[in-house]
Design an enzyme around this catalytic site. Structure first.
Site, mmCIF file in Angstrom:
data_model
loop_
_atom_site.group_PDB
_atom_site.id
_atom_site.type_symbol
_atom_site.label_atom_id
_atom_site.label_comp_id
_atom_site.label_asym_id
_atom_site.label_seq_id
_atom_site.Cartn_x
_atom_site.Cartn_y
_atom_site.Cartn_z
ATOM 1 N N HIS A 102 0.882 -1.173 0.000
ATOM 2 C CA HIS A 102 0.000 0.000 0.000
ATOM 3 C C HIS A 102 0.920 1.223 0.000
ATOM 4 C CE1 HIS A 102 -2.599 -2.912 2.234
ATOM 5 N NE2 HIS A 102 -3.590 -2.300 1.647
ATOM 6 N N ASP A 105 2.224 2.026 3.319
ATOM 7 C CA ASP A 105 3.124 1.057 3.977
ATOM 8 C C ASP A 105 4.568 1.478 3.765
ATOM 9 O OD1 ASP A 105 0.898 -0.593 4.340
ATOM 10 O OD2 ASP A 105 1.358 -1.824 2.574
#
Ligand code: XUL
Ligand code: CO
Length: 441
Positions: A102, A105
């Site tokens: 993501h 992340d």
């Protein structure tokens, strides 16, 4: 932070089923050719950034338990850089060909959209270098549209158009990043795209918003020349009480309704399938049937827990039935098997992450061998074809061709006699599957 982080583990090698080395593959032999393709190409394993490097082991009752120093030490950018060094050390030692992330992340959220975008761009530059040096490729990227409170009432389905617009900007940025990194797919999981109560929800509006949003995603894909697949990841609930992308069938109906069925496919997650009340294999067969099979998030639920526990896959039988449907559907094209799976909270030794992935990869490799052996023997498909053989006879073909009416068949029924039932032979076929699982080597 000490380097290398995983200082007790070297590159994981294939040693064969007789090996007792817990840090070796017993079944995943990347170069071995099975049914015309190497195991590496069949399985297309990916490791996910979020569970392995971004999660500290906390749950709703307890704090982080895992040894992840970059999650609490120092400057956020320096910490993101340290995390990426560890992640690529892990991917390389595990010999996993792909990774998934993501946007948030890999990069910390800044004080504004502009700051966050700059953080992402910086980390994407670094990731490009790591990919180049290690040969690890990006299976897919995705935008985190469910963590920040601005998304509490949805991203694309939010009652506030400002949130929709923000989410669109975030997805565009993340698609550009995925494109820059040569991503093979782009995933949309509708974490908050659903509702808690109909009392405050206009379902028709929210679905129209979501349909428009996905159309913009497809338009953007073509505008930037991204050749990867756009994938929606179905999930019935959690975090919202009801999610619009409930299961493959619901997603397929949605795609058809909004003119997206030729452009978007599905990323099927094992535990999401079981939460929707389906077998994993069912969801794959549903996607193959609809022509929208894309990719897999490999994991496992827990029979007695009704939420998304994201265990690593351990059941060769469950995965064999899944691999069977994947092979029947022709295997992966741009998709792969992403371990959207996390350690248990007490697995706090650094090398536990290796044991978890090795077990998952060996489980999937055994499942591939068993599924390929079932297909090669032809017994199952012969049985299935026989079961439907009447449909190649004159009655069957003429009914499907539209040569009969209901009234005509009504008339026919008076003289046709009783159909002859035949055995479905489920137990016999289950034993056949068990035999292939036992013997496949
Ligand atoms: C959540 C889930 C996500 C998606 C990506 O259940 O599976 O991690 O895979 O957003
Ligand atoms: Co997932």
């Amino acid at each position: 932070m000490d380097a290398p982080f995983f200082n007790t583990v070297d590159r994981i090698e294939f040693e064969g089923p007789e090996s007792d080395n817990p840090l070796a593959f017993r079944w995943y032999d990347a170069d071995r050719v099975v049914a015309g393709r190497s195991m590496r190409d069949h399985l297309r394993f990916a490791s996910c950034y979020w569970h392995s490097f971004n999660w500290n082991g906390s749950d709703i009752f307890g704090d982080g338990s895992l040894d992840r120093p970059w999650l609490h030490d120092g400057d956020p950018i320096a910490a993101a850089e340290a995390k990426m060094a560890v992640a690529f050390e892990f991917f390389e030692k595990l010999t996993v060909p792909f990774w998934c992330f993501h946007d948030l992340d890999i990069a910390p959220e800044g004080h504004s959209f502009k700051d966050t975008a700059a953080n992402i761009d910086h980390m994407v530059d670094l990731a490009a270098g790591y990919q180049e040096r290690t040969g690890v490729e990006l299976l897919w990227g995705t935008a985190k549209l469910f963590g920040h409170p601005r998304f509490m009432a949805g991203a694309a389905t939010n009652p506030d158009p400002e949130v929709f617009a923000y989410a669109a900007g975030q997805v565009a940025h993340c698609m550009n990043a995925t494109h820059r990194l040569g991503g093979h797919n782009y995933v949309l999981w509708g974490g908050r795209e659903g509702y808690e109560t109909l009392l405050n929800t206009d379902m028709k509006r929210e679905l129209d918003q979501l349909g428009r949003f996905f159309n913009m995603v497809v338009e953007h894909k073509h505008a930037i020349g991204f050749e990867g697949m756009i994938l929606i990841e179905p999930k019935p609930f959690e975090p919202t009480k009801h999610q619009y992308d409930y299961d493959v069938a619901a997603v397929h109906a949605f795609l058809q309704r909004y003119g997206l069925a030729d452009e978007v496919k599905v990323n099927i997650e094992v535990n999401h399938a079981t939460l929707a009340g389906h077998d994993f294999a069912h969801e794959i067969a549903a996607a193959v049937t609809a022509g929208i099979f894309g990719s897999i998030d490999a994991n496992a639920g827990d029979d007695r827990l009704g939420w998304d526990v994201d265990r690593f896959p351990v059941s060769v039988e469950q995965m064999t039935l899944g691999m069977l449907e994947i092979l029947r559907g022709g295997g992966f094209t741009s998709g792969g098997l992403n371990f959207d799976a996390k350690l248990r909270r007490q697995s706090i030794a650094r090398d536990d992450l290796f044991h978890a992935h090795i077990g998952g990869m060996d489980t999937m490799a055994r499942a591939l061998l068993a599924a390929a052996s079932i297909i090669e023997s032809g017994e199952l498909d012969r049985f299935r074809d026989d079961r439907y053989s009447g449909w190649s006879e004159p009655l069957g073909t003429s009914m499907l061709a539209g040569d009969h009416t209901l009234a005509g068949l009504h008339e026919r029924a008076f003289g046709a006699g009783e159909p002859m039932p035949i055995s479905g032979r489920q137990e016999h076929l289950e034993n056949l599957v068990a035999r292939h699982i036992e013997r496949a080597r």
